[in-house]
Scaffold this motif. Structure first.
Motif, short mmCIF file in Angstrom:
data_model
loop_
_atom_site.label_atom_id
_atom_site.label_comp_id
_atom_site.label_asym_id
_atom_site.label_seq_id
_atom_site.Cartn_x
_atom_site.Cartn_y
_atom_site.Cartn_z
N UNK A 290 74.42 42.18 86.91
CA UNK A 290 73.15 41.14 87.20
C UNK A 290 72.63 40.63 85.86
N UNK A 291 72.59 41.45 84.67
CA UNK A 291 71.83 40.76 83.53
C UNK A 291 72.79 39.72 82.94
N UNK A 292 73.95 39.65 83.08
CA UNK A 292 74.80 38.66 82.64
C UNK A 292 75.49 37.50 83.44
N UNK A 293 74.69 37.45 84.88
CA UNK A 293 74.97 36.40 85.85
C UNK A 293 76.19 36.54 86.38
N UNK A 294 77.09 37.70 86.37
CA UNK A 294 78.29 37.82 86.66
C UNK A 294 78.66 37.73 88.18
N UNK B 217 74.87 49.70 79.66
CA UNK B 217 74.59 50.11 81.07
C UNK B 217 75.54 50.05 81.99
N UNK B 218 75.24 50.31 83.46
CA UNK B 218 76.29 50.55 84.40
C UNK B 218 76.70 49.19 84.81
N UNK B 219 77.84 49.29 85.38
CA UNK B 219 78.45 47.97 85.64
C UNK B 219 77.60 47.11 86.55
N UNK B 220 76.74 47.95 87.43
CA UNK B 220 75.69 47.11 88.25
C UNK B 220 74.56 46.57 87.45
N UNK B 221 74.14 46.97 86.47
CA UNK B 221 73.21 46.38 85.42
C UNK B 221 73.77 45.07 84.69
N UNK C 54 82.10 53.78 84.46
CA UNK C 54 81.31 52.53 85.18
C UNK C 54 80.29 52.35 84.19
N UNK C 55 80.42 52.49 83.08
CA UNK C 55 79.37 52.33 81.99
C UNK C 55 80.13 51.24 81.03
#
Length: 390
Positions: free
Chosen positions: A34-38, A27-31, A81-82
Motif C-alpha cells: 500500500x505504501x508503494x502503490x503496488x 514491513x509486511x508485504x501488506x504494508x 512475508x516481511x
C-alpha cells in the motif's frame, strides 16, 4: 531521464562517507504494497511487469541517485512475508529518513481509508507518497497540491510531470545545474493522491483527512541533516490557504512568512503561483474581447517574472542556507523584473509560446511588448473565467 543522470556532481564530496551498508525492515508485504502503490500501473496488462521487490528497488534507487550516491546499490528481499532493503554505498544512518517517510505514509493511508469510509474517495485516485526523492541531501522543500496520476502510472517517477519539469527548468535558469535540481524539489503534497491533472477542484475538502500526515512530513523534511531549516515554496492558492489554516500566516504570491513546524525550527516560506498556472494565465481563451491575445501575453509575462523570481529565491536560499529571505527575494525580483526583464520576456516566448530564441528576441524588441515590460511588476490581468484549483 535528465534528472536521473549525471549525478556525479556529489561523488567527490560524498565518496569519503558513502561506503557503508544500511539495512531497513520495510514491513509486511501488506504494508509495503500500500505504501508503494503496488502495482503502479496494471490494468489486466501491466505497463511494467515488476514484482513488489522490483518496484521498491526502483524508487529507492531513484532516491540514492538523487542524493548523489551514484555508485550505491539497492537490494530488496522478502523473508517470511516481511520486506527488507539493503542499501550499499551510502552513509551510516541513511535509512532513517526513509523510515520516517514510510511512517508518515502509514498516517496517509489511515486518512485515505477514512476518506473512503466517508464515501469521498474517487474510483480513479491512487494513494501516492513522495517516493524516489532525495532523502538526505535536500536543499529546499516544495509544498504542492497533489501529484498527477501519470507520474505514478506512466512515469513511476514523482518528479516527472509538466509541473515539476517546468519548475526544474526555472531552477536551471537561476544557475542550478540540471542534474542537481532534484535536490531542490523535495515535494510535500497536501493531498497524497495521484489523480487526473484536472481533479484540483474535486480534491477540495479532503485535506483535513491528511492533517497528521501533512504536519509530520513538514516536520521531517523541512530541515537538513544538520538540523538547519530548509527554505519552502508554497505553490498555488489551495496550498497557500492551507498554510494559513495550519500555521496562521498569510503567504501571497512573492510574499514571505515564517512557520514553526516544531519548537525551535523556523522555516522561511515563499508564496508562489502554481508552476502550471502560467499556461492558464497566458491562454487567450481565458479572456474576452478583441485584444485577448495581447492581454494573455501581458498576463503571461507577469506570471513569468513572478515564477522566475520565486525560483531564484529558492535557488539562492537552498544553495546558501541561512541567507536573509527578504534580502534574497528583493535581489531576485530586481533581477527578473527590472534588470533582466528582457530575458524574462524571451524565456516566456520560448518556453510558453514555443518561439525560437531569435523569434523571441525579435518579439520582445517590439514597442507593444516593451510597454508591457514596463509594467512587469503589476498584478496579472483578471481572467474572464475563474482560475483552476491547481
Amino acid at each position: 531521464m535528465l534528472k536521473l543522470t549525471g549525478l556525479a556532481f556529489a561523488a567527490l564530496t560524498l565518496s569519503a562517507t558513502a561506503h557503508a551498508d544500511v539495512d531497513l525492515k520495510l514491513g509486511s508485504t501488506e504494508r509495503v504494497t500500500r505504501l508503494f502503490a503496488y502495482p503502479n500501473n496494471c490494468n489486466v496488462i501491466c505497463f511494467r511487469p515488476w514484482t513488489l521487490e522490483q518496484t521498491v528497488e526502483h524508487y529507492l534507487t531513484q532516491s540514492v541517485q538523487r542524493d548523489g550516491y551514484s555508485a550505491a546499490k539497492v537490494r530488496v528481499k522478502t523473508d517470511n512475508h516481511q520486506l527488507y532493503a539493503d542499501i550499499s554505498g551510502v552513509p551510516k544512518g541513511y535509512e532513517k529518513p526513509l523510515a520516517a517517510l514510510l511512517d508518515a505514509g502509514d498516517l496517509a493511508y489511515t486518512g485515505a481509508k477514512k476518506l473512503n469510509a466517508d464515501s469521498k474517495w474517487a474510483y480513479n485516485w491512487y494513494l501516492f507518497l513522495p517516493l524516489g526523492m532525495a532523502l538526505e541531501n535536500r536543499k529546499s522543500v516544495e509544498l504542492l497540491h497533489f501529484p498527477p496520476d501519470y507520474s505514478l502510472t506512466q512515469a513511476q517517477d514523482y518528479l516527472r510531470s509538466a509541473t515539476t519539469d517546468r519548475w526544474a527548468t526555472l531552477l536551471t535558469d537561476n544557475g542550478i545545474p540540471a542534474e542537481q535540481t532534484p535536490g531542490y524539489q523535495t515535494i510535500i503534497d497536501i493531498a497524497p493522491i495521484a489523480a487526473p491533472a484536472s481533479a484540483g477542484k474535486d480534491l477540495e475538502g479532503v485535506y483535513g483527512y491528511f492533517k497528521d500526515y501533512q504536519t509530520t512530513m513538514v516536520k521531517e523534511v523541512s530541515q537538513n541533516t544538520k538540523g538547519a531549516a530548509l527554505p519552502m515554496v508554497a505553490f498555488g492558492a489551495p496550498v497557500r490557504y492551507w498554510i494559513k489554516q495550519q500555521y496562521g500566516v498569510t503567504v501571497d504570491v512573492l510574499g514571505l512568512a515564517t512557520i514553526s513546524p516544531k519548537t525551535g525550527l523556523n522555516v522561511p516560506v515563499l508564496g508562489s503561483n502554481h508552476p502550471s498556472y502560467i499556461w492558464y494565465a497566458a491562454n487567450p481563451d481565458s479572456y474576452t474581447g478583441d485584444d485577448a491575445q495581447a492581454t494573455a501575453d501581458a498576463a503571461g509575462l507577469t506570471v513569468m517574472g513572478q515564477d522566475l523570481s520565486a525560483a531564484c529565491w529558492q535557488a539562492g536560499m537552498g544553495s546558501k542556507p541561512g541567507s536573509d529571505p527578504a534580502a534574497q527575494l528583493k535581489s531576485c525580483t530586481q533581477t527578473w523584473q527590472v534588470t533582466q526583464k528582457e530575458k524574462t520576456c524571451e524565456l516566456f516566448y520560448t518556453s510558453i509560446r514555443n518561439l525560437t530564441p531569435e523569434q523571441a528576441a525579435a518579439k520582445c524588441a517590439t514597442t507593444p511588448i516593451k510597454a508591457q515590460l514596463q509594467q512587469l511588476k503589476a498584478p496579472a490581468p483578471a481572467t474572464a473565467i475563474p482560475a483552476p484549483a491547481l
